[in-house]
Design an enzyme around this catalytic site. Structure first.
Site: not given
Ligand code: TPP
Length: 662
Positions: A29, A260, A409, A471
């Site tokens: 990334h 990204h 939690e 529960h």
């Molecule tokens: C809990 C979770 N869900 C999905 C992902 C997959 N994922 C990684 S980065 C991303 C998008 C994040 O966007 P942003 O925070 O805006 O990052 P940027 O594009 O600015 O690098 C996703 C959905 C993950 N790493 N963790």
């Protein structure tokens, strides 16, 4: 070279290391490191307190890259600043097996990584715990020894995740003013523009929970420095909304989702080198810029020396205690206190619910282990996690040892991970076992990171009764046993509860869950044994003199049923043994001989547990008999539920007799 030129070239060093490493790995990334490089450069060269030669210096500022996919930002920084574990070769091995530079930052892969991130939002939750830990430790050891900030870089994704709400509202409530969160406000996530999915006014959201909120142009170094200074002076936690361009400098892909999570490609890289005036080879950092970074790495060495001096001048008792707690050693008095209480229990043979037993044991523990920090997700009276030693922590008083986490939690479990990672504290919590589902991602990360956090989870089966199937845990034992490096305990009586608590505290390398009952249970361990039987995971509670025709395996509250069945079988002249199974994981760690002996050769093997069968075939084989649950529970008085679902002594005896043809 002007200051601005120097800043830009230093930031570009981060950008190109990230670009080059992602390109070489053919995955990763680049967008976030390119966009956040200016923020990181200002923070690490002017503000963050750290010493690359002593990465684990207790009073360092913590930096958490909550947006873990931007891992190359962190790896580049650690290399540039001179952290030994992050050589240029490591950067060249980004995302390869065995490298320190895994796809997402992995705690323990190299000194300098404060926590494992990648599951979005978790880092924010950890950072709240780190900031809580700092406040707690200031109360205990004073500002001379503890005085640091916790910084976070979070993305849009972190802020969209539900955990962010729990984390930020807890932090706002506790007025964690030394927590400073940068929001990398680039308006882009994977599917495209954030505006296609979210229209939250994030600053208003944070402000509503008591945060100080600031905004800044994330590419203007002077403005970034000014805003950090403002944040440092705040009496509340601060969100800095930093407008950035994802993939800053990439001629066609900057500001788009294309940058990204994919390599830029040769052509785009060439264009970026031209646009940012970076005419260097891949992985080449010009020596003046590397020098500037290395000098930045030395920036806090005087602060570290000053701290060492203050530490040396502290009284011997504080020094020893500070070091012991940070090493994670338990106090020397711990074992004896536990043994004395175990003897008392053997004499008194109390009948009580294991949640109540846990409270009794905790009262002994909290007296001799001052670094425990208790809490509950709004179920204190049900979880029995509060003892007389643990006064509540409040926004204005962190001298206490008990955190009312509220109905959060997930935020609680993530914060506990942060506290454990911070060091010097042993967090334990309370919740209903059913809601382990609500915090499972953080429990999993505690296991992955090998952190000592202890979750007291009560109301562990249909035995909770009237609250009903919403529960009543059914699949949860199996689901928690499935997490590697998590020890799941289901003690059968107060002595086992004591032993399981002892094992949880002594295990520095992983989390534990204690599944405890709401309903009363008799003492089943009749005599004092110095040995911790639960350490074997499973042990013979009642043996048979001859080869047993029947072996009954059971855990927790169902061990009582097993012993009752044993009595009736004995009366009927059927030889039987009873095996208590407080922990599958610890059993698996025993020798093959022990395991084979314990499972034994009885022609009839029966398991009794008020959960699903999954996992029990390990003990009883495919053809063994299982007395337990097949689906969801029901609402009703607990004794009637056990009858209703057929988890009874009579059912065990009947199946034993049927199988023996008796
Ligand atoms: C809990 C979770 N869900 C999905 C992902 C997959 N994922 C990684 S980065 C991303 C998008 C994040 O966007 P942003 O925070 O805006 O990052 P940027 O594009 O600015 O690098 C996703 C959905 C993950 N790493 N963790």
């Amino acid at each position: 070279m002007t200051d601005l030129d120097k800043h830009q070239r230093m930031a570009n060093a981060i950008r190109f290391l990230a670009i080059d490493a992602v390109e070489k790995a053919k995955s990763g990334h680049p967008g976030l490191p390119m966009g956040a490089a200016d923020i990181a450069t200002v923070l690490f060269t002017q503000f963050l307190k750290f010493d690359p030669t002593t990465p684990n210096w207790a009073d360092r500022d913590r930096f958490v890259l909550s947006a873990g996919h931007g891992s190359m930002l962190l790896y580049s920084l650690l290399y540039l600043l001179g952290y030994e574990d992050f050589s240029l070769d490591e950067l060249k091995n980004f995302r390869q097996i065995g490298s320190r530079t895994a796809g997402h930052p992995e705690y323990g892969h190299g000194a300098g990584i404060e926590t494992t991130t990648g599951p979005l939002g978790q880092g924010l939750g950890n950072a709240v715990g780190m900031a809580i830990a700092e406040r707690l430790q200031v109360e205990r050891f004073g500002k001379d020894l503890v005085d640091h900030y916790t910084y976070v870089l979070a993305g849009d994704g972190c802020l969209m995740e539900g955990i962010s709400q729990e984390a930020l509202s807890l932090a706002g409530h506790l007025k964690l003013n030394k927590l400073i969160v940068f929001w990398d406000d680039n308006g882009i996530s994977i599917d495209g523009k954030v505006e296609i999915t979210d229209s939250t006014d994030q600053q208003a959201r944070f402000a509503a929970s008591g945060w100080n909120t600031l905004s800044v142009d994330g590419h203007d170094p002077e403005a970034i420095a000014a805003v950090i200074r403002q944040a440092q002076a705040s009496d509340r936690p601060t969100l800095i909304a930093a407008k950035t361009t994802i993939g800053f400098g990439a001629p066609t892909k900057a500001g788009t989702a294309k940058v990204h999570g994919a390599p830029l490609g040769a052509e785009e890289i060439e264009g970026t080198r031209a646009a940012l005036n970076w005419p260097h080879q891949p992985f080449e950092v010009p020596s003046d810029i590397l020098d500037a970074w290395r000098i930045a790495g030395l920036r806090s060495s005087q602060a570290h020396k000053d701290w060492q001096k203050r530490f040396a001048e502290a009284d011997a008792e504080s020094r020893a205690e500070f070091e012991r707690r940070n090493r994670g050693d338990l106090p020397a008095t711990f074992t004896k206190a536990m043994m004395d209480y175990k003897k008392k229990l053997a004499d008194e043979q109390p009948t009580m619910a294991t949640r109540k037993a846990s409270e009794a044991v905790l009262t002994v523990i909290n007296e001799v282990v001052p670094e425990t920090i208790g809490g509950s997700a709004d179920l204190t009276g049900s979880n029995n996690t509060k003892t007389p030693q643990t006064q509540p922590v409040t926004p204005t008083d962190f001298s206490g040892r008990y955190i009312h986490y509220g109905v959060r939690e997930h935020g609680m479990a993530a914060a506990m991970n942060g506290m454990a990672l911070h060091g010097g504290l042993i967090p334990y919590s309370g919740g209903f076992l059913i809601f382990s589902d609500y915090c499972r991602p953080s429990i999993r990360l505690a296991a992955l990171m090998g952190q000592r956090v202890i979750h007291v989870m009560t109301h562990d089966s249909i035995g909770l009764g009237e609250d009903g199937p919403t529960h009543q845990p059914v699949e949860h034992f199996a689901a928690l046993r499935a997490i590697p490096n998590l020890t799941f305990f289901r003690p059968a009586d107060i002595t086992e509860t004591l032993e399981c608590w002892q094992l949880s505290l002594e295990n520095r390398k992983g989390p534990s869950v204690l599944a405890l009952t709401r309903q009363n249970l008799p003492s089943l361990r009749k005599s004092f044994e110095e040995d911790n039987f639960c350490a074997r995971g499973a042990y013979v509670l009642i043996d048979s003199e001859d080869d047993a025709a029947v072996t009954i395996f059971a855990s927790g509250s169902e061990v009582e049923i097993a012993t009752d069945a044993h009595r009736e079988l004995s009366n009927a002249g059927i030889t039987a043994r009873v095996v208590s199974v407080p922990s599958f994981e610890l059993f698996e760690a025993q020798s093959d001989d022990y395991k084979a002996d314990l499972i034994g050769t009885s022609p009839v093997k029966i398991a009794v547990e008020a959960g699903i069968r999954m996992g029990w075939d390990r003990f009883i084989g495919n053809d063994g008999a299982f007395v337990g649950m097949k689906g969801f529970g029901a609402s009703g008085p607990y004794k009637e539920l056990y009858e209703h679902f057929g988890i009874t002594k009579d059912a065990v005896v009947a199946v034993a007799k049927e199988r023996l043809g008796a």
